[in-house]
Design a protein around this motif. Sequence first.
Motif, PDB file in Angstrom:
ATOM      1  N   VAL A   1       4.079   5.645   2.660  1.00 42.05           N
ATOM      2  CA  VAL A   1       2.690   5.985   2.324  1.00 42.05           C
ATOM      3  C   VAL A   1       2.064   4.866   1.493  1.00 42.05           C
ATOM      4  N   GLY A   2       2.826   4.305   0.574  1.00 45.49           N
ATOM      5  CA  GLY A   2       2.310   3.204  -0.242  1.00 45.49           C
ATOM      6  C   GLY A   2       1.996   1.976   0.589  1.00 45.49           C
TER       7      GLY A   2
ATOM      8  N   ILE B   1       1.247   1.834   3.811  1.00 49.24           N
ATOM      9  CA  ILE B   1       0.067   2.097   4.637  1.00 49.24           C
ATOM     10  C   ILE B   1      -1.195   2.064   3.779  1.00 49.24           C
ATOM     11  N   SER B   2      -1.113   2.606   2.575  1.00 47.14           N
ATOM     12  CA  SER B   2      -2.276   2.604   1.680  1.00 47.14           C
ATOM     13  C   SER B   2      -2.680   1.186   1.304  1.00 47.14           C
ATOM     14  N   VAL B   3      -1.713   0.332   1.028  1.00 46.84           N
ATOM     15  CA  VAL B   3      -2.015  -1.057   0.685  1.00 46.84           C
ATOM     16  C   VAL B   3      -2.701  -1.751   1.856  1.00 46.84           C
TER      17      VAL B   3
ATOM     18  N   ILE C   1      -4.511  -0.374   4.238  1.00 48.62           N
ATOM     19  CA  ILE C   1      -5.869   0.159   4.392  1.00 48.62           C
ATOM     20  C   ILE C   1      -6.797  -0.426   3.333  1.00 48.62           C
ATOM     21  N   VAL C   2      -6.340  -0.483   2.097  1.00 47.32           N
ATOM     22  CA  VAL C   2      -7.166  -1.040   1.018  1.00 47.32           C
ATOM     23  C   VAL C   2      -7.476  -2.510   1.290  1.00 47.32           C
TER      24      VAL C   2
END
Length: 137
Positions: free
Chosen positions: A18-19, A21-23, A25-26
Amino acid sequence: MDNFFALFAMAVPIVAIVGGISVAIVRIVTQARLEELARRERIAAIERGADPSKLPPLPTTSVGGYASENYPQGNGRLRRAHGLLIGGLITVAAGIGLAILVGTMEPDKKAWVVGLLPILVGAALLISSRILWPQPK
């Protein structure tokens, strides 16, 4: 107490995925925002009467982690060859490390042979890189 460790063991990879993927996207959103701001600034300067030829060029975006200016336009073979070269070197190194690790754990058996598969895959990637490498004219 065992349930806690089992839950913790399952949570670590989930948080990592999740981390990651979040990085990603950001990064994409931030990069798009910077491009938009650069375009707006350029349009505003042109509206104020600035000469478009004297304005700095728009920032280039990176594609696949590589900055566009590192690879000239139309030089996809070099970029692909670099990717295969890096992948091949990493895979060969992982195969050698795996062979050493398994070989030291089971010195009586020929378990080090397990490392041959990644070594051969890495060698194939290196050969592919050499084949795709652009030849000087």
